[in-house]
Motif scaffolding. Structure first.
Motif, PDB file in Angstrom:
ATOM      1  N   VAL A 178       0.904  -0.958  -0.193  1.00 47.30           N
ATOM      2  CA  VAL A 178      -0.058   0.018   0.136  1.00 47.30           C
ATOM      3  C   VAL A 178       0.846   1.140  -0.024  1.00 47.30           C
ATOM      4  O   VAL A 178       1.790   1.452   1.012  1.00 47.30           O
ATOM      5  N   ASP A 179       0.732   1.959  -1.196  1.00 49.12           N
ATOM      6  CA  ASP A 179       1.586   3.298  -1.009  1.00 49.12           C
ATOM      7  C   ASP A 179       0.975   4.403   0.001  1.00 49.12           C
ATOM      8  O   ASP A 179       0.037   4.053   0.845  1.00 49.12           O
ATOM      9  N   LYS A 180       1.830   5.120   0.518  1.00 47.41           N
ATOM     10  CA  LYS A 180       2.013   6.031   1.815  1.00 47.41           C
ATOM     11  C   LYS A 180       0.997   7.406   1.423  1.00 47.41           C
ATOM     12  O   LYS A 180       0.824   7.983   2.253  1.00 47.41           O
ATOM     13  N   ASP A 181       0.790   7.551   0.038  1.00 43.20           N
ATOM     14  CA  ASP A 181      -0.105   8.579  -0.124  1.00 43.20           C
ATOM     15  C   ASP A 181      -1.406   8.584   0.303  1.00 43.20           C
ATOM     16  O   ASP A 181      -2.072   7.463   0.146  1.00 43.20           O
TER      17      ASP A 181
ATOM     18  N   ARG B 196      -8.152   4.561  -0.495  1.00 46.18           N
ATOM     19  CA  ARG B 196      -8.688   3.648  -1.358  1.00 46.18           C
ATOM     20  C   ARG B 196      -8.689   2.267  -0.592  1.00 46.18           C
ATOM     21  O   ARG B 196      -9.595   1.615  -0.760  1.00 46.18           O
ATOM     22  N   THR B 197      -7.388   2.045  -0.066  1.00 48.46           N
ATOM     23  CA  THR B 197      -7.441   0.614   0.823  1.00 48.46           C
ATOM     24  C   THR B 197      -8.317   0.625   2.001  1.00 48.46           C
ATOM     25  O   THR B 197      -9.050  -0.420   2.285  1.00 48.46           O
ATOM     26  N   SER B 198      -8.681   1.644   2.628  1.00 46.69           N
ATOM     27  CA  SER B 198      -9.407   1.684   3.837  1.00 46.69           C
ATOM     28  C   SER B 198     -10.861   1.543   3.364  1.00 46.69           C
ATOM     29  O   SER B 198     -11.765   0.636   3.882  1.00 46.69           O
TER      30      SER B 198
END
Length: 269
Positions: free
Chosen positions: A148-151, A157-159
């Protein structure tokens, strides 16, 4: 460290000519699976397992068709395997139609002998497993973790996609409409329903994710009872015959707990 663990023989280590080689037991000569091992080298060596795909990883190979004719074979091989290897794998080739019962029985045997079961349905698939085992010998476990990218957009989106029925397109719709996750959490169901692709079920899931308590009513009740030692088993009733006013509470009777059923692996397979 206990004396039993210190006396256990160390896993056998065969130093190959090249670190990328799979060590093959001479008993496996002529096995069609050898032709399906690609991108890694192979060499024969005096090992206990059929294939050594790592310094402490050994694989036993078993065809169910052969197992049906010689059911004692795998038991002999496992006995010879003893405590060798840290990761012990039984690679089963399912080449018969009635494979359910044999695999169930083999799984029982492997559980008691600390062996991992891998089932392949073709020689090609079995060879691919052996190749992957060797290629990933020195790979770290976090290699298979989701990246998961940190931006902010990626974390948003992941959440939100962890909510049932919400996909990446829905997340982009929410982000463009409300801006931040805080604004999304404060959005009313009517506002969400006006968005394209948001039906009643999806809106309900989103609102539940932000507003539904983590602890349900049953959990809260148990926590309240546990924090009130002065109360009897039935709420406000005193314990075991203690007088309350002009009445005497009957001792509460709690029937003995029924014994747990005997675990049967066949019920889980």
């Amino acid at each position: 460290m206990s004396s039993s663990s210190s006396s256990r023989p160390a896993p056998p280590v065969v130093i190959p000519g090249s670190g990328n080689n799979i060590i093959v037991n001479p008993l496996q000569r002529g096995n069609p699976v050898l032709e399906c091992i690609r991108n890694v080298g192979k060499e024969y060596g005096d090992i206990v397992a059929d294939y050594q795909v790592g310094r402490t990883t050994g694989v036993l190979f078993l065809s169910l068709k052969y197992h049906r004719l010689h059911p004692e074979y795998i038991h002999t091989r496992i006995e010879k395997l003893a405590h060798h290897y840290t990761l012990r794998i039984l690679l089963i080739l399912s080449d018969i139609s009635e494979h359910k019962d044999p695999i169930r029985e083999l799984t029982k045997v492997c559980i008691t002998n600390n062996i991992t079961v891998i089932v392949a349905f073709s020689f090609e698939e079995a060879g691919h497993y052996l190749t992957i085992f060797k290629q990933f010998e020195h790979k770290p476990p976090n290699m298979i973790k989701e990246r998961v990218d940190k931006d902010y957009t990626s974390m948003l989106r992941t959440s939100l996609t962890s909510i049932s029925k919400v996909n990446k397109t829905d997340v982009e719709t929410l982000r463009s409409s409300f801006g931040s996750i805080a604004n999304i959490a404060r959005t009313s169901p009517d506002q969400l329903s006006n968005l394209p692709g948001f039906g009643q079920v999806k809106v309900k899931n989103i609102k539940n994710a932000f507003e539904k308590p983590f602890r349900n009513h049953a959990t809260n009740t148990l926590a309240f009872m546990a924090s009130s030692p002065s109360q009897g088993p039935m709420g406000n009733e005193p314990h075991d015959g203690v007088e309350q006013g002009n009445t005497v509470a009957e001792p509460s009777y709690k029937p003995p707990r029924e014994p747990s059923p005997v675990w049967d692996i066949e019920l889980d397979l």
